[in-house]
Design an enzyme around this catalytic site. Structure first.
Site, short mmCIF file in Angstrom:
data_model
loop_
_atom_site.label_atom_id
_atom_site.label_comp_id
_atom_site.label_asym_id
_atom_site.label_seq_id
_atom_site.Cartn_x
_atom_site.Cartn_y
_atom_site.Cartn_z
N GLN A 80 54.28 39.72 8.13
CA GLN A 80 53.79 41.05 8.48
C GLN A 80 54.70 41.73 9.52
O GLN A 80 55.44 41.05 10.23
CB GLN A 80 52.38 40.94 9.06
CG GLN A 80 51.32 40.48 8.09
CD GLN A 80 49.95 40.45 8.76
OE1 GLN A 80 49.37 39.41 8.93
NE2 GLN A 80 49.45 41.61 9.14
N ASP A 137 51.44 38.21 4.57
CA ASP A 137 51.29 36.78 4.26
C ASP A 137 49.90 36.24 4.59
O ASP A 137 49.34 35.43 3.83
CB ASP A 137 52.40 35.92 4.89
CG ASP A 137 52.56 36.06 6.39
OD1 ASP A 137 51.80 36.83 7.02
OD2 ASP A 137 53.46 35.39 6.94
O1 LIG Z 1 52.60 38.51 12.98
C1 LIG Z 1 51.90 37.84 12.25
C2 LIG Z 1 50.48 38.20 11.98
O2 LIG Z 1 50.02 39.30 12.72
C3 LIG Z 1 52.48 36.60 11.62
O3 LIG Z 1 51.48 35.80 11.08
C4 LIG Z 1 53.51 36.98 10.58
O4 LIG Z 1 52.84 37.52 9.45
C5 LIG Z 1 54.44 35.83 10.26
O5 LIG Z 1 53.82 34.78 9.62
P1 LIG Z 1 54.48 33.34 9.31
O6 LIG Z 1 55.86 33.57 8.86
O7 LIG Z 1 54.37 32.53 10.54
O8 LIG Z 1 53.65 32.79 8.20
#
Ligand SMILES: O=C(CO)[C@@H](O)[C@H](O)COP(=O)(O)O
Ligand SMILES: Nc1ncnc2c1ncn2[C@@H]1O[C@H](COP(=O)(O)OP(=O)(O)O)[C@@H](O)[C@H]1O
Length: 463
Positions: A70, A224
């Site tokens: 995100q 995600d």
């Molecule tokens: O910033 C956030 C949610 O607000 C994170 O959850 C990103 O979406 C990255 O996710 P991963 O790569 O760690 O799965």
């Protein structure tokens, strides 16, 4: 068998699953790594996608969905060319911009929570727009539109190159789209960037947004965490704790939430509902860092941690290695407290790493529950959920029953389920079963209290 594919373009890698559209059974998988760093040229994600799907992985696939990390800011010029490397969710340079934006909106933090369901911190796209406008005016001058990572990959996959799209879930993490009203706040883009930018159209949950060159239908895709919720078929009462690069805690809710403290972000999900979420910046990589420090593998780290007593002999690790977002301490670094000659063992240090990582998420669970979200059990997912120490310590610390879904890439699976839904044209997503095993808890009484005490006393050092 009808095949659908789901893509997870996350922080550390791209993962692709190809599934039976009726059951969700995985028939093929691929993956490829991303470069490290908090700013990344989107071309690397495309290269990783091509590598992950090389050798005919997508042959015969009828529809594809893309889930992505995100908040990442992908700025493009009039011709659709990327104008600078994407600033990712874990890039903290826009922390000052976040403070400025809070001060500039009438109502401050509460005004932001009411407007877009979140209070700006460095992770959110809106703060990155402000940072570029202030620090890179020549780059900002060239920018004509802004997208998120999953929007950009979805658009690249489209054969017709038509109007870019996003979805409710990912749009809700920008800071300029309201999950409560379902509309953009272009005034907030202007506040942050000084002028308008073209924004992707927000597609519906089961919409087909285009076709690939090979003729596969493209679903809207999503963030995600929203994709993981869809992959798990998340129901009321289930809360997810995801331990990837980030740590996240989230559950489904019928109504939007607005938390003026900024702890819980009022995101939307990928089905038309809402996804209150708390995120920490330091999760699985805390474990890799401490394993590196001790010179052991991740499985040996787990054995060491499980050989120590809960409380790690009095060692507490505040795991803010990359700065932190919850609590909002963008310039903080990790802090090890309570070291004595008696407790300085590899076992205690290993345990302090797991406990520190999980205490931040236990706080997140309390915050989500405090907003009225039901919590009957926790589903533990993400790369670090594979660790036996994570499972057992989480089950002790979180204070609710913990289940671990069968090993799988739930972000990619959720994106595939969205693709199957879009392909079917049905009112509901197909019913894909997920099995889970319960985790056995170790007693962790008192650990959270010590952690909270150290965290609060250390604030002046961490700001
Ligand atoms: O910033 C956030 C949610 O607000 C994170 O959850 C990103 O979406 C990255 O996710 P991963 O790569 O760690 O799965
Ligand atoms: N057994 C394990 N113990 C601890 N961490 C693990 C284990 N297996 C994988 N990981 C970690 O999980 C992370 C990748 O998780 P993933 O959810 O794919 O992350 P992301 O989606 O952020 O790219 C890596 O940091 C990796 O070291």
């Amino acid at each position: 068998m009808t095949l659908v594919a789901g893509v997870d373009t996350s922080t550390q890698s791209t993962k692709v699953v190809v599934c039976d559209a009726d059951t969700g059974a995985v028939v093929r998988e691929g993956r490829a790594g991303h470069p490290d760093g908090t700013e990344v040229a989107p071309a690397h994600w495309w290269t990783a996608f091509q590598e992950a799907t090389a050798g005919g992985l997508l042959d015969g696939v009828a529809a594809i969905g893309v889930g992505g990390q995100q908040h990442g800011m992908v700025l493009l010029d009039e011709a659709g060319e990327v104008v600078r490397d994407a600033l990712l969710w874990n890039d903290t340079r826009s922390a000052g911009a976040a403070e400025d934006l809070i001060a500039e909106l009438p109502g401050g933090a509460a005004g932001w929570a009411e407007a877009v369901g979140l209070v700006p911190v460095a992770s959110f796209t809106v703060t990155k727009l402000r940072w570029v406008a202030r620090h890179e005016p020549a780059v900002a001058d060239r920018a004509a539109s802004v997208m998120l990572p999953h929007d950009w990959i979805t658009h690249r996959l489209r054969a017709d190159g038509g109007e870019p799209t996003t979805d409710r879930g990912d749009a809700s993490g920008t800071g300029y789209w309201s999950a409560a009203t379902g509309s953009y706040r272009t005034d907030l883009v202007r506040l942050a960037f000084g002028r308008d930018l073209a924004l992707p159209r927000v597609a519906g949950p089961a919409e087909v947004v285009g076709e690939t060159a090979a003729g596969a239908l493209l679903a809207a895709g999503t963030g995600d965490n929203m994709a993981a919720a869809l992959g798990l078929g998340l129901r009321p009462g289930d809360l997810v704790v995801s331990l990837g690069t980030s740590g996240t805690v989230f559950g489904v809710s019928a109504a939007p939430v607005a938390d003026p403290s900024g702890t819980v972000a009022g995101f939307a999900d990928a089905t038309g509902h809402h996804l209150p979420l708390v995120a920490t910046m330091n999760a699985a990589r805390v474990l890799t860092a401490v394993a590196g420090l001790l010179g052991v593998s991740l499985s040996a780290l787990a054995e060491l941690a499980l050989a120590a007593q809960p409380g790690a002999g009095g060692l507490t690790l505040l795991p803010y290695l990359d700065g932190e977002r919850t609590p909002n301490l963008p310039d903080a670094r990790g802090l090890l407290n309570g070291l004595t000659r008696g407790n300085a063992t590899p076992q205690n240090l290993a345990r302090a790493a797991y406990e520190g990582m999980l205490c931040g998420l236990a706080d997140g669970l309390d915050a989500v529950r405090g907003l009225g979200v039901q919590v009957q059990r926790v589903l533990l997912i993400g790369g670090a959920a594979a660790s036996p120490a994570v499972r057992s310590i989480a089950a002790g610390l979180l204070g609710v029953p913990v289940s671990v879904p069968s090993p799988g890439e739930y972000v990619a699976l959720g994106a595939a389920r969205q693709a199957a839904w879009a392909l079917s044209g049905a009112a509901e997503a197909p019913d894909w079963q997920v099995s889970a095993v319960d985790a056995t808890a170790t007693a962790e009484s008192g650990v959270r209290k010590v952690y909270a005490d150290v965290r609060d006393r250390a604030q002046p050092l961490l700001r």
